[in-house]
Structure formats: structure tokens, C-alpha cells
Design an enzyme around this catalytic site. Sequence first.
Site, PDB file in Angstrom:
ATOM      1  N   GLN A 187       4.202  13.625 -40.790  1.00 53.61           N
ATOM      2  CA  GLN A 187       5.631  13.340 -40.598  1.00 53.61           C
ATOM      3  C   GLN A 187       6.267  12.705 -41.830  1.00 53.61           C
ATOM      4  O   GLN A 187       7.435  12.335 -41.805  1.00 53.61           O
ATOM      5  CB  GLN A 187       5.863  12.492 -39.349  1.00 53.61           C
ATOM      6  CG  GLN A 187       5.368  11.069 -39.423  1.00 53.61           C
ATOM      7  CD  GLN A 187       5.485  10.363 -38.071  1.00 53.61           C
ATOM      8  OE1 GLN A 187       4.711  10.627 -37.147  1.00 53.61           O
ATOM      9  NE2 GLN A 187       6.442   9.463 -37.926  1.00 53.61           N
TER      10      GLN A 187
ATOM     11  N   GLY B 188       9.340  -5.392 -32.002  1.00 48.83           N
ATOM     12  CA  GLY B 188       9.870  -4.158 -31.399  1.00 48.83           C
ATOM     13  C   GLY B 188       8.749  -3.418 -30.671  1.00 48.83           C
ATOM     14  O   GLY B 188       8.895  -3.018 -29.500  1.00 48.83           O
ATOM     15  N   HIS B 189       7.612  -3.222 -31.366  1.00 46.64           N
ATOM     16  CA  HIS B 189       6.462  -2.572 -30.715  1.00 46.64           C
ATOM     17  C   HIS B 189       5.988  -3.395 -29.516  1.00 46.64           C
ATOM     18  O   HIS B 189       5.702  -2.862 -28.452  1.00 46.64           O
ATOM     19  CB  HIS B 189       5.275  -2.470 -31.687  1.00 46.64           C
ATOM     20  CG  HIS B 189       5.512  -1.638 -32.893  1.00 46.64           C
ATOM     21  ND1 HIS B 189       5.593  -2.169 -34.155  1.00 46.64           N
ATOM     22  CD2 HIS B 189       5.663  -0.295 -33.033  1.00 46.64           C
ATOM     23  CE1 HIS B 189       5.788  -1.201 -35.023  1.00 46.64           C
ATOM     24  NE2 HIS B 189       5.840  -0.050 -34.382  1.00 46.64           N
TER      25      HIS B 189
ATOM     26  N   GLN C 120      14.458  10.528 -32.551  1.00 48.29           N
ATOM     27  CA  GLN C 120      13.057  10.790 -32.185  1.00 48.29           C
ATOM     28  C   GLN C 120      12.895  10.776 -30.655  1.00 48.29           C
ATOM     29  O   GLN C 120      12.254  11.668 -30.088  1.00 48.29           O
ATOM     30  CB  GLN C 120      12.152   9.735 -32.817  1.00 48.29           C
ATOM     31  CG  GLN C 120      10.718   9.761 -32.314  1.00 48.29           C
ATOM     32  CD  GLN C 120       9.807   8.828 -33.084  1.00 48.29           C
ATOM     33  OE1 GLN C 120       9.355   9.158 -34.159  1.00 48.29           O
ATOM     34  NE2 GLN C 120       9.513   7.665 -32.537  1.00 48.29           N
TER      35      GLN C 120
ATOM     36  N   GLN D  69      14.557   2.668 -28.891  1.00 49.74           N
ATOM     37  CA  GLN D  69      15.886   3.269 -29.110  1.00 49.74           C
ATOM     38  C   GLN D  69      16.267   3.237 -30.589  1.00 49.74           C
ATOM     39  O   GLN D  69      17.167   3.950 -31.017  1.00 49.74           O
ATOM     40  CB  GLN D  69      16.909   2.525 -28.240  1.00 49.74           C
ATOM     41  CG  GLN D  69      18.353   2.946 -28.393  1.00 49.74           C
ATOM     42  CD  GLN D  69      18.601   4.396 -27.988  1.00 49.74           C
ATOM     43  OE1 GLN D  69      17.839   4.981 -27.208  1.00 49.74           O
ATOM     44  NE2 GLN D  69      19.660   4.995 -28.536  1.00 49.74           N
TER      45      GLN D  69
ATOM     46  N   MET E  61       2.527   3.539 -35.337  1.00 48.43           N
ATOM     47  CA  MET E  61       1.872   3.751 -36.634  1.00 48.43           C
ATOM     48  C   MET E  61       1.348   2.406 -37.161  1.00 48.43           C
ATOM     49  O   MET E  61       1.105   2.244 -38.353  1.00 48.43           O
ATOM     50  CB  MET E  61       2.842   4.395 -37.626  1.00 48.43           C
ATOM     51  CG  MET E  61       3.314   5.773 -37.158  1.00 48.43           C
ATOM     52  SD  MET E  61       3.786   6.895 -38.475  1.00 48.43           S
ATOM     53  CE  MET E  61       5.159   6.016 -39.181  1.00 48.43           C
TER      54      MET E  61
ATOM     55  N   MET F 299      14.410  -4.492 -36.120  1.00 52.66           N
ATOM     56  CA  MET F 299      13.016  -4.651 -36.572  1.00 52.66           C
ATOM     57  C   MET F 299      12.433  -3.298 -36.949  1.00 52.66           C
ATOM     58  O   MET F 299      12.642  -2.298 -36.266  1.00 52.66           O
ATOM     59  CB  MET F 299      12.189  -5.299 -35.469  1.00 52.66           C
ATOM     60  CG  MET F 299      12.601  -6.734 -35.297  1.00 52.66           C
ATOM     61  SD  MET F 299      11.298  -7.707 -34.607  1.00 52.66           S
ATOM     62  CE  MET F 299      12.171  -9.248 -34.432  1.00 52.66           C
ATOM     63  N   SER F 300      11.721  -3.302 -38.068  1.00 51.78           N
ATOM     64  CA  SER F 300      11.093  -2.080 -38.569  1.00 51.78           C
ATOM     65  C   SER F 300       9.939  -2.485 -39.474  1.00 51.78           C
ATOM     66  O   SER F 300      10.043  -3.485 -40.197  1.00 51.78           O
ATOM     67  CB  SER F 300      12.118  -1.273 -39.385  1.00 51.78           C
ATOM     68  OG  SER F 300      11.462  -0.342 -40.222  1.00 51.78           O
TER      69      SER F 300
ATOM     70  N   ARG G  19       9.191  -1.091 -42.048  1.00 54.60           N
ATOM     71  CA  ARG G  19       9.652  -0.898 -43.440  1.00 54.60           C
ATOM     72  C   ARG G  19      10.451  -2.099 -43.959  1.00 54.60           C
ATOM     73  O   ARG G  19      10.670  -2.193 -45.165  1.00 54.60           O
ATOM     74  CB  ARG G  19      10.483   0.379 -43.563  1.00 54.60           C
ATOM     75  CG  ARG G  19       9.634   1.633 -43.433  1.00 54.60           C
ATOM     76  CD  ARG G  19      10.394   2.905 -43.778  1.00 54.60           C
ATOM     77  NE  ARG G  19       9.507   4.037 -43.907  1.00 54.60           N
ATOM     78  CZ  ARG G  19       9.289   4.964 -42.960  1.00 54.60           C
ATOM     79  NH1 ARG G  19       9.919   4.892 -41.813  1.00 54.60           N
ATOM     80  NH2 ARG G  19       8.454   5.961 -43.178  1.00 54.60           N
TER      81      ARG G  19
HETATM   82  O1  PAF Z   1       7.828   6.021 -34.137  1.00 55.60           O
HETATM   83  C1  PAF Z   1       6.695   6.078 -34.658  1.00 55.60           C
HETATM   84  O2  PAF Z   1       6.068   5.074 -34.976  1.00 55.60           O
HETATM   85  C2  PAF Z   1       6.065   7.431 -34.911  1.00 55.60           C
HETATM   86  O3  PAF Z   1       7.020   8.379 -35.260  1.00 55.60           O
HETATM   87  C3  PAF Z   1       5.189   7.938 -33.753  1.00 55.60           C
HETATM   88  C4  PAF Z   1       6.006   8.169 -32.497  1.00 55.60           C
HETATM   89  C5  PAF Z   1       4.090   6.922 -33.454  1.00 55.60           C
HETATM   90  C6  PAF Z   1       4.531   9.263 -34.120  1.00 55.60           C
HETATM   91  O4  PAF Z   1       3.719   9.156 -35.241  1.00 55.60           O
END
Ligand code: PAF
Length: 277
Positions: free
Chosen positions: A58, A33-34, A150, A145, A27, A181-182, A184
Site C-alpha cells: 500500500q 487512536g488505535h 479507507q 474515521q 500497521m 493522532m497518526s 506519522r
Molecule cells: O489503516 C491502516 O493502518 C492500514 O491501512 C491497514 C488497514 C492496517 C491495512 O494495512
Amino acid sequence: MQVVKTISEIRKIRPKLAEPVGFVPTMGYLHQGHLSLVRYARVENRSLVVSIFVNPTQFGPSEDFERYPRDTECDLALLENERVDIVFMPSAAEMYPPRFNSWVEVSHVTERLEGASRPGHFKGVTTVVCKLFNILQPNVAYFGQKDAQQALVIKKMVAELNMDLKIVTLPTVRESDGLAMSSRNTYLNPKERQAALVLHQALNLAQKLFSEGERDASRLRREMLSLIGKEPLAKPDYVSVADTETLEELDTLTLPALVSLAVKIGKTRLIDNVMLE
Ligand code: PAF
């Protein structure tokens, strides 16, 4: 690196991509993390696609969709640096045209933990992830993780709906003081940032008790709640010690077990987890 905004355009490009095609859905507002998922996927695949889409379906009506952090320019620079081939960045109208009425839902495991606190959240996640899989046709997709539930829900969807791709889950990336890490985390002011360490501390406590031989799951939950209770800025939403497949709460610890929690720090809701193996 090519930035693609429409489904029709990506459909023309996809057959030309060398396989295997790795895919990291995000997102945006990318952090380490990404990037750890992106780096891992880069090594494992001949082509690499990343999506950036803040998925409105979501988020609950009282959640942070509008103020969710966004910084496309910075995200694209980071992805370019990681040698990503394609960034898929659709608009909400492209993904959800008027009178959109088709949903993908996984039952049971979505009714607990995050699903119990955020009704409709996983229906939005599975729908958008299924759409992204259909649009991009990846061979492998990568998830963190940190969002353990999810990852479980998506693995179940892929297995039970016979989707032809592999799901890989990679470890949570943490700040040097342990905070997961997030995107948010950016909402936290300095005092809240300090208070947020209580999530990691509570998980550490559960791990310590477990390594000392404690097998009573309710004691783990109690001790974690008591530790969180000592932090004035923290308000626990749930603390769970659950079966890793069904997410049902355990009485006696059987392994592996998922210890997870959601805690509000001020107005920011954070999640974290650890696996006991
Ligand atoms: O983990 C996320 O960033 C979201 O839930 C995802 C998997 C991209 C779906 O919108």
C-alpha cells in the site's frame, strides 16, 4: 496474549476462539487512536485479535515504507495491557510469497482523494485487508474515521464481495490541541508539529461557515485553501467537500458531506476530515 506469526498457526487457533471475534488491523506504532478501537472491540467481543503488519503493497515507490515507524516491543506491551487475546504479526514473505499475483480492487471511490494522490494505495489496502479477513475470519472489524476513504472502500468491498462480517468505524482521536493522532506525527519536528494544526483549523473553519449557513461547497474549499496558504510550512495536496458515498465533489452542500484534506507539512503528508451532518 498469544503472538502468532504464521497463517498455519492461526488457522489452528481460530476455531477455538469464542465468538464474536473482534479484529483491529494495524500497521503498529500504536497510539491512542488505535487503542480506542482496541478498547471498544474488547467490550463488544468475546475474543479480540489485533494484527500488526506494515503492508508494503500500500506504499508507493517514493513513499515512506522503509522509514515507517516501528516499535514492536512497545506495541505488544500496550496490547497486553488491553487484554488482547491474539496478536497476528506475519512477515512480508508470509503474506506475499514469491510470484504473488492476486489482487482485490474496488473501483471508482478509490480514484479520488487519497487514491488520486497515491496510485495503487487502495489496491494494496483492500488486498491485505481481504487476506487478513480470510485468514482470521473475524465477526466484526474496526477502523478509524481518520482514514474516512479507507473505511468507505472497505465497507464497499465487504458489501459487494459478500464478506460475512460487520465493519465498524469509530471517531478520530485527537491530541488536546486538535491534531488527529497518526503514527506519522512522529516525523514532525516542533515547528512542523505546530504548523500541522492548520489541518484541524481548516476543518473547523469549514464547520463554522457551514453552521453560519454557507452552502456553497466551492467557497468552503476556497476558504480552507486560503487559511492553509497562510501557514508557510504547509503545502496542500487536496481540499475536498464531497458526497459521503461517491466522494464526488459537491457544488452545493447536501448532507451528509465529507470535508477532507491532505496537506504536506515539510516532508510529512497528513490527512484529516470531518463529516457535516
Ligand atoms: O489503516 C491502516 O493502518 C492500514 O491501512 C491497514 C488497514 C492496517 C491495512 O494495512
